[in-house]
Design an enzyme around this catalytic site. Structure first.
Site, PDB file in Angstrom:
ATOM      1  N   ASP A   1     -19.365   1.797 -22.057  1.00 31.94           N
ATOM      2  CA  ASP A   1     -18.304   3.032 -21.992  1.00 31.94           C
ATOM      3  C   ASP A   1     -18.227   3.460 -23.462  1.00 31.94           C
ATOM      4  OD1 ASP A   1     -16.467   4.601 -21.094  1.00 31.94           O
ATOM      5  OD2 ASP A   1     -15.411   3.023 -19.797  1.00 31.94           O
TER       6      ASP A   1
ATOM      7  N   ASP B   1     -15.001  10.208 -13.734  1.00 30.04           N
ATOM      8  CA  ASP B   1     -13.965   9.277 -13.506  1.00 30.04           C
ATOM      9  C   ASP B   1     -13.365  10.032 -12.174  1.00 30.04           C
ATOM     10  OD1 ASP B   1     -14.215   7.343 -15.192  1.00 30.04           O
ATOM     11  OD2 ASP B   1     -12.738   7.965 -16.630  1.00 30.04           O
TER      12      ASP B   1
HETATM   13  C1  DGJ Z   1     -13.541   5.012 -18.246  1.00 32.54           C
HETATM   14  C2  DGJ Z   1     -14.767   4.805 -17.316  1.00 32.54           C
HETATM   15  O1  DGJ Z   1     -15.143   6.227 -16.760  1.00 32.54           O
HETATM   16  C3  DGJ Z   1     -14.003   3.936 -16.032  1.00 32.54           C
HETATM   17  O2  DGJ Z   1     -14.931   3.935 -14.877  1.00 32.54           O
HETATM   18  C4  DGJ Z   1     -13.518   2.775 -16.296  1.00 32.54           C
HETATM   19  O3  DGJ Z   1     -14.457   1.944 -16.643  1.00 32.54           O
HETATM   20  C5  DGJ Z   1     -12.522   3.043 -17.499  1.00 32.54           C
HETATM   21  N1  DGJ Z   1     -13.193   3.743 -18.557  1.00 32.54           N
HETATM   22  C6  DGJ Z   1     -12.111   1.572 -17.973  1.00 32.54           C
HETATM   23  O4  DGJ Z   1     -11.282   1.506 -19.244  1.00 32.54           O
END
Ligand code: DGJ
Length: 714
Positions: free
Chosen positions: A459, A528
Site C-alpha cells: 500500500d 477503496d
Molecule cells: C488503503 C487501502 O486501499 C485499504 O484497502 C486498506 O488496506 C487501508 N489502506 C489500510 O490502511
C-alpha cells in the site's frame, strides 16, 4: 518479413507492429527524425514513397512543428519541446546532428535505435523503439547522455519526454482519459480537443487517483467497436506529465514523460538518464479493440506471472480495520475458507503499535500483546485451512510515532527548513536512498520467510509534500521520479529473492495503477470504494487499458460502509466477478443463507474465471445506459461469459438486446442464465447471438444482475 525494414538511401524506417505500421524518416543532412506514418499497414515501398510537402513557409511558422519524433527546443521550432536542456551558461538551444540508426531483431521482436547529439554542446540522445511480434503496441524510450568529460559543468534536463507521438492530420480530434479522486477513480471522459496544450499530470510523486498516464485520441467518430483510435500510455509510478498539443495549424502530438512541470534533472558529465517506456498503439477497431490490444500486450509483455489464475481472496480490512487479533482473524479465515476463498489477507493493523493510523508504520514486527507468539500461529492456521497467507504492508511510509522514525528521522522526504506535513499521520521514506531500500528489502524478505507469506498487499497512502531528496541528489526535486524507481528496484529484488511471492499494488485504492507497477505486481486494488454500483463505472474506466486479470474487486457488506447503499448479494457478486473476485465483508455477520449463497457464487466464479481473467473482453454498453454488460470470450472460443447489470427500474423503457461479440458465427451455443430470466435450454448460433442477440430484460426491481454462460456445442 522482418519486423523493422529500412531503406538507407531515403533514411526510411518502417516498423510493423501487428496489423499496423509506423514509419519515420531519418535525415542526416537536415539533422531531423520525422514521423511519416502511424496507422494501418504499409509496405516499405509505400513508406519510401510517402512524403508530406511542408506547408508554405512564412516567418511565423516552423514546418518541423508536430512532425518530429522528439522535438528539441532550438533552431526554428516553436512547438512545445519534448527535450529542453539548459547548459551551464544558462542557454538552452539544441542543434541536433543525426549520427545514424541501427536495427536489431530477436526471437520476440525487434528494436530500432536512432542516435543524435548536439553539434557543439556535450549532449547525446538515443531514440529507442521496440516492436513485439503480433502486437500493435510500440514501446519507445529515450536515453539522454552528458557526453562531456570530467571537470565539465553539469547540464539540466528541463523537459525530458520519453517520446513524442505525432498523429496524422485529422479535421477534428477527441481526447479520452480517466480522472477521479480517492474512492472515485478511473472515471472515463472523452472530450473534443481544443487548440493549445492539454496536460494531464501527477504532481504527487505517485501515479495518482486524479488521473492515469494514458490518453486516447480519435477523430471524434470512433465508437466502442469501430473507428481509428490512437492510445499512448506511460510506464511510470512516480510523478508524470502527458501533454497533447493541438497546433493552430491542425497538427496533433502527444508528449509524455516522467516528472511533473518543474521537475528538472541535473546530468553530470558521463551520466546517462533513461526515460520510462512510453507505449503507443494504433487500431481501427474502436475503443473496445484498443482495450483488447492493451490487455493482450499487458498479458504478453508486462505482467510477471500472466498465465496464472488469480486466487479468490478474502481481505480483513472492512471487517476488522485496525482491531486485528488472532481470534478475529482465525474466525474470519474459517468462514472465508468455508465459502471457497483461496487466499486470506490480513490487512493493516498486525504490526508495531498499530491500533490506529497514528502509530506503528515502520515497525514491521507483529504487534506485541496482540500476537505474543508472532504471526506464525495465524499463518499456520490459514495454511491448515488450505488457503494461502497474505499480509498488508506499507514499506514506503513511517509514522512519526514509531521506533523507526525515532531512530532514523533523516530518512523521510523533507526540506530542512520547512515543516514536513504529515498526511494520514505519516511521512514518506526516501526510497531513492540505497540504505532505505536495503532496510526495506531486508525486513520484507525476513517477514515473508518468518511466516511463509504467499502474498503482500503493498500500500501507499499519501502523496508527497515538501519533497526533497535526503540522499544527496544534487537536484532534490528529482525525488518525484527517483523515489518510485527506488521502490521498483526493491520490488524487483524482492520478487527475484522470493519468486513464489505474489504482490498486489495498492495506493489508498487505485492511486498506483500503471504499466510500471503492473510489471512487478500481480493485481491491483482499484478503489477503496467497494460499493458494487459505483464500482461499475470505476471498472469501466479501469478496463480501457488494464485487463480484468489484475482488477481486484471485493464483495463487501450491505449497506456499504462508505456509501450506505444496500445492494443484493447477487449484484455485489456479479459486479466483483468482472475482475479478480475477492470478498471483504465481515463474514461473522453474514447469515448461514448468505454464506451458502456466497459459496455458490464463488464456485460459479471459479468455473468461469479462466475466461474472465484470460479471455478477450467486450464492453456491451456503458454504466450510464439503462442496462449494460461486459462479455469475455475464452481464448479457445469454447466459452463466453456475460455479466449484466441494471441499477434502476426500467420504468417500461425497452432494454437494447444483448448482441454478443467475438463468437464463431457458424457454431452453436448453449446459454445458461444464473438469474433464471432466460428460459432453460436456449440454443443459438453465433451468428444469431451477434445479429439478433438475447433478450436483455432482467428480474424486476432495482439492482438487477445476472451472469450468462455461453458454451459452444461440441
Ligand atoms: C488503503 C487501502 O486501499 C485499504 O484497502 C486498506 O488496506 C487501508 N489502506 C489500510 O490502511
Amino acid at each position: 518479413m522482418p519486423l523493422i525494414e529500412t531503406d538507407r538511401p531515403s533514411g526510411t524506417v518502417l516498423l510493423h507492429a501487428g496489423p499496423t505500421a509506423y514509419a519515420l524518416r531519418v535525415d542526416t543532412g537536415a539533422g531531423t527524425v520525422r514521423t511519416l506514418h502511424w496507422g494501418g499497414p504499409l509496405t516499405l515501398a509505400d513508406a519510401v514513397a510517402a512524403f508530406e510537402p511542408d506547408a508554405e513557409g512564412n516567418s511565423f511558422h516552423s514546418p518541423l512543428d508536430g512532425t518530429e519524433e522528439l522535438a528539441v527546443d532550438g533552431q526554428v521550432r516553436f512547438a512545445p519541446p519534448a527535450l529542453d536542456v539548459r547548459y551551464a551558461d544558462g542557454t538552452g538551444s539544441v542543434e541536433p546532428v543525426v549520427d545514424g540508426y541501427a536495427v536489431q531483431e530477436d526471437a520476440e521482436g525487434a528494436e530500432l535505435t536512432v542516435s543524435l547529439r548536439d553539434t557543439g554542446r556535450p549532449l547525446g540522445w538515443r531514440l529507442h523503439y521496440r516492436v513485439h511480434r503480433d502486437r500493435a503496441v510500440i514501446e519507445r524510450w529515450t536515453e539522454l547522455r552528458h557526453t562531456g568529460g570530467h571537470g565539465e559543468q553539469p547540464l539540466t534536463l528541463v523537459r525530458h519526454a520519453a517520446a513524442q507521438w505525432n498523429l496524422p492530420v485529422l479535421p477534428e480530434y477527441r481526447a479520452g482519459s480517466v480522472h477521479g479522486r480517492w474512492i472515485s477513480e478511473f472515471q472515463l471522459r472523452r472530450t473534443p480537443l481544443s487548440v493549445g496544450e492539454t496536460t494531464w499530470s501527477s504532481r504527487r510523486g505517485h501515479t495518482g487517483h486524479q488521473g492515469n498516464p494514458w490518453v486516447t485520441l480519435d477523430g471524434g467518430g470512433a465508437t466502442e467497436e469501430s473507428g481509428e483510435v490512437w492510445t499512448v500510455a506511460l510506464a511510470t509510478s512516480g510523478s508524470w506529465r502527458t501533454t497533447v498539443v493541438r497546433s493552430a495549424e491542425g497538427r496533433c502530438s502527444v508528449l509524455t514523460g516522467s516528472g511533473h512541470e518543474g521537475v528538472e534533472l541535473a546530468l553530470a558529465p558521463g551520466e546517462t538518464w533513461t526515460t520510462p517506456v512510453s507505449a503507443g498503439q494504433y487500431g481501427a477497431g474502436g475503443f473496445g479493440g484498443a482495450s483488447r490490444g492493451w490487455h493482450a500486450y499487458t498479458r504478453a509483455t508486462v505482467l510477471p506471472a500472466a498465465d496464472e489464475l488469480r486466487p479468490v481472496l478474502y481481505n480483513s480490512w472492512e471487517a476488522t480495520a485496525f482491531g486485528v487479533t488472532f481470534d478475529n482473524q482465525r474466525d474470519l479465515a474459517d468462514l472465508a475458507a468455508g465459502i471457497g476463498a483461496e487466499l486470506f489477507v490480513v490487512d493493516d493493523g498486525w504490526f508495531g503499535a498499530r491500533d490506529s493510523d497514528r502509530a506503528g508504520l515502520g515497525d514491521w514486527t507483529a504487534r506485541p500483546g496482540v500476537f505474543p507468539d508472532g504471526l506464525r500461529p495465524l499463518a499456520d492456521h490459514v495454511h491448515g485451512l488450505g488457503m494461502r497467507f497474505g499480509l498488508w504492508v506499507e514499506p514506503e511510509m513511517v509514522n512519526p510515532d514509531s521506533e523507526l522514525f525515532r531512530a532514523r528521522p533523516e530518512w523521510v522526504l523533507h526540506l530542512p527548513d520547512r515543516t514536513a506535513h504529515t498526511l494520514r499521520n505519516q511521512l514518506v521514506l526516501d526510497f531513492s536512498r540505497p540504505e532505505v531500500a536495503e532496510w526495506a528489502l531486508e525486513w520484507l524478505v525476513r517477514t515473508v520467510d518468518a511466516f511463509d507469506v504467499d502474498f503482500l498487499k503493498w500500500d501507499f497512502n499519501r502523496s508527497f509534500t515538501e519533497a526533497g531528496s535526503t540522499g544527496g541528489l544534487t537536484d532534490a526535486r528529482r525525488v518525484f521520479v527517483e523515489h518510485a524507481l527506488g521502490t521498483q528496484r526493491v520490488l524487483d529484488r524482492l520478487r527475484a529473492a522470493r519468486p513464489a511471492l505474489r504482490i498486489e499494488a495498492c495506493s489508498g485504492g487505485g492511486g498506483r495503477v500503471d504499466l510500471a507497477s503492473l510489471a512487478r505486481t500481480d493485481q491491483a486494488w482499484v478503489s477503496d470504494n467497494t460499493d458494487a454500483v459505483d464500482r461499475l463505472a470505476i471498472q469501466h474506466g479501469f478496463s480501457q487499458v488494464y485487463p480484468a486479470q489484475v482488477m481486484g474487486a471485493w464483495v463487501t457488506d450491505s449497506p456499504n460502509p462508505f456509501t450506505r447503499r444496500s445492494v443484493p448479494l447477487g449484484f455485489r457478486f456479479h459486479s466483483a466477478m468482472a475482475g479478480v473476485l475477492g470478498v471483504g465483508g465481515d463474514l461473522t455477520r453474514w447469515s448461514a443463507d448468505e454464506l451458502d449463497e456466497a459459496a455458490a457464487f464463488v464456485a460459479r466464479y471459479k468455473a468461469v474465471r479462466e475466461t474472465v481473467q484470460h479471455g478477450d473482453q467486450y464492453r456491451l454498453g456503458s454504466p450510464g445506459d439503462v442496462s449494460h454488460a461486459v462479455q469475455y470470450v475464452a481464448r479457445d472460443g469454447a466459452e463466453s461469459v456475460v455479466l449484466q447489470w441494471r441499477v434502476g427500474p426500467t420504468g417500461g423503457v425497452p432494454v437494447p438486446r444483448l448482441r454478443l461479440r467475438g463468437l464463431d458465427p457458424g457454431a452453436v451455443y448453449h446459454v445458461d442464465d444464473d438469474s433464471g430470466t432466460l428460459p432453460a435450454g436456449v440454443v443459438r448460433t453465433g451468428a444469431a447471438l451477434a445479429a439478433h442477440g438475447l433478450a436483455a430484460e432482467l428480474p424486476a426491481g432495482e439492482y438487477a444482475s445476472r451472469m450468462l454462460t455461453v458454451r459452444r456445442e461440441v
